[in-house]
Write an enzyme that holds these catalytic residues in place. Structure first.
Site, PDB file in Angstrom:
ATOM      1  N   SER A 177       0.849  -1.183   0.000  1.00 50.44           N
ATOM      2  CA  SER A 177       0.000   0.000   0.000  1.00 50.44           C
ATOM      3  C   SER A 177       0.887   1.236   0.000  1.00 50.44           C
ATOM      4  O   SER A 177       2.095   1.149   0.234  1.00 50.44           O
ATOM      5  CB  SER A 177      -0.905  -0.019   1.250  1.00 50.44           C
ATOM      6  OG  SER A 177      -1.765   1.092   1.291  1.00 50.44           O
ATOM      7  N   CYS A 178       0.289   2.407  -0.251  1.00 52.47           N
ATOM      8  CA  CYS A 178       1.055   3.669  -0.247  1.00 52.47           C
ATOM      9  C   CYS A 178       0.061   4.809  -0.188  1.00 52.47           C
ATOM     10  O   CYS A 178      -0.979   4.711   0.460  1.00 52.47           O
ATOM     11  CB  CYS A 178       1.963   3.759  -1.469  1.00 52.47           C
ATOM     12  SG  CYS A 178       1.073   3.710  -3.044  1.00 52.47           S
ATOM     13  N   GLY A 179       0.349   5.900  -0.872  1.00 53.93           N
ATOM     14  CA  GLY A 179      -0.559   7.035  -0.875  1.00 53.93           C
ATOM     15  C   GLY A 179      -1.717   6.885  -1.835  1.00 53.93           C
ATOM     16  O   GLY A 179      -2.847   7.246  -1.520  1.00 53.93           O
TER      17      GLY A 179
ATOM     18  N   GLY B  48      -1.583   3.993  -4.437  1.00 57.49           N
ATOM     19  CA  GLY B  48      -1.431   2.755  -5.197  1.00 57.49           C
ATOM     20  C   GLY B  48      -0.369   2.786  -6.268  1.00 57.49           C
ATOM     21  O   GLY B  48      -0.344   1.917  -7.130  1.00 57.49           O
TER      22      GLY B  48
ATOM     23  N   TRP C 246      -3.949   4.938   0.650  1.00 62.91           N
ATOM     24  CA  TRP C 246      -4.362   5.933   1.636  1.00 62.91           C
ATOM     25  C   TRP C 246      -5.321   6.971   1.062  1.00 62.91           C
ATOM     26  O   TRP C 246      -6.081   7.617   1.802  1.00 62.91           O
ATOM     27  CB  TRP C 246      -3.140   6.627   2.237  1.00 62.91           C
ATOM     28  CG  TRP C 246      -3.502   7.286   3.537  1.00 62.91           C
ATOM     29  CD1 TRP C 246      -3.633   8.618   3.776  1.00 62.91           C
ATOM     30  CD2 TRP C 246      -3.844   6.628   4.762  1.00 62.91           C
ATOM     31  NE1 TRP C 246      -4.027   8.839   5.083  1.00 62.91           N
ATOM     32  CE2 TRP C 246      -4.163   7.624   5.712  1.00 62.91           C
ATOM     33  CE3 TRP C 246      -3.908   5.282   5.146  1.00 62.91           C
ATOM     34  CZ2 TRP C 246      -4.534   7.319   7.022  1.00 62.91           C
ATOM     35  CZ3 TRP C 246      -4.277   4.981   6.448  1.00 62.91           C
ATOM     36  CH2 TRP C 246      -4.587   5.995   7.361  1.00 62.91           C
TER      37      TRP C 246
END
Length: 285
Positions: free
Chosen positions: A240-242, A244, A269
């Site tokens: 996951s990240c900010g 994708g 996120w």
């Protein structure tokens, strides 16, 4: 064409195959909203000869309010075909050298059934540092036919991520920088809470490549980075990240380590952090 199973290819390899009509090169450079010049403008100024621009924001689900979500298989096939890519081509993807969207585009191709896809190690940064040729202006590819088949096992939806809060059957690794993960700084996208998915681990994607050369770190260093982040490589993993995109850098590193059944949380996120979203956690992992 038979090339090594490693998802990376070297600048030497690409330079030797630039003239091959079955090798298609894509520039997938990406920047956060509001950062100038735009990635497309950078591409028009200088790109690897013959490379076509792959716009992560365009090859996306435009019906979603979330940024650059995976499109349907039909749309992906149509968009990629317009870029001149067919099912029989070898696709080599690069970005400007910051390892942001090249791996995202690579994962999209794999998720839509195209296995013959690689990422250029070091990207445009290394290519230019070695004095290799670049060209300016746009490239108009000859349209091709590309049939896409989506493998839903490679992508996670928010409902699956929420269910995992209790089950904890999948480890979640967050690729954002530590201050964002801990919730100590505002998110760059407005309207989002600060923090992370409860129970997730943090491994900032920039720790997986050499900032000076743009080259991904050796396998032993990649393995050590995941271990230090508290990740058990023998258990299921979701990245996951900010939004994708940079999560796929972790996915790429895991793939290099032989871990190929991971998934990517597409909304990341940008979805989880919405004001009405699921519970969040703050502080270090």
């Amino acid at each position: 064409m038979t090339i090594p199973d490693d998802p990376l290819v070297s600048t030497d390899w690409l330079a030797a195959h630039l003239g091959d009509p079955k090798v298609k090169v894509l520039d997938a450079t990406f920047k956060m909203p509001g950062v100038l010049p735009l990635p497309k403008d950078d591409y028009l100024k200088a790109h690897i000869p013959g490379a076509v621009f792959f716009d992560v924001d365009e090859v996306a689900d435009h019906s979603s309010s979330l940024p650059h979500m995976f499109p349907s298989a039909e749309q992906f096939g149509r968009d990629v075909g317009r870029l001149g890519i067919g099912n029989g081509d070898t696709v080599v993807i690069y970005d400007a050298g910051g390892w942001v969207a090249g791996p995202r585009a690579w994962w999209m191709f794999l998720s839509f059934g195209h296995r013959d896809v690689r990422v250029l190690d070091g990207g445009l940064k290394r290519w230019m540092a070695e004095g290799r040729p670049v060209e300016s202006g746009g490239v108009t590819p000859k349209p091709a036919s590309f049939t896409a088949r989506f493998d839903e096992a490679r992508v996670r939806k928010i409902e699956q991520m929420i269910a995992n809060l209790d089950r904890r059957t999948e480890q979640v690794i967050d690729a954002r920088q530590a201050p964002r993960f801990a919730g100590g700084v505002p998110e760059p996208r407005p309207g989002l809470r600060s923090g992370h998915i409860p129970g997730s681990r943090n491994l900032p994607y920039a720790e997986l490549f050499d900032a000076e050369t743009g080259v991904m770190k050796p396998l032993d260093q990649l393995r050590a980075a995941f271990s230090q982040a508290g990740v058990d490589l023998a258990k299921p993993i979701v990245t996951s990240c900010g939004s994708g995109v940079s999560a796929a850098v972790l996915t790429l590193a895991l793939y290099r380590l032989g871990i190929r059944d991971t998934a990517l949380y597409d909304g990341s996120w940008s979805e989880w952090g919405l004001e009405a979203g699921p519970p969040i956690a703050t502080g270090p992992a």
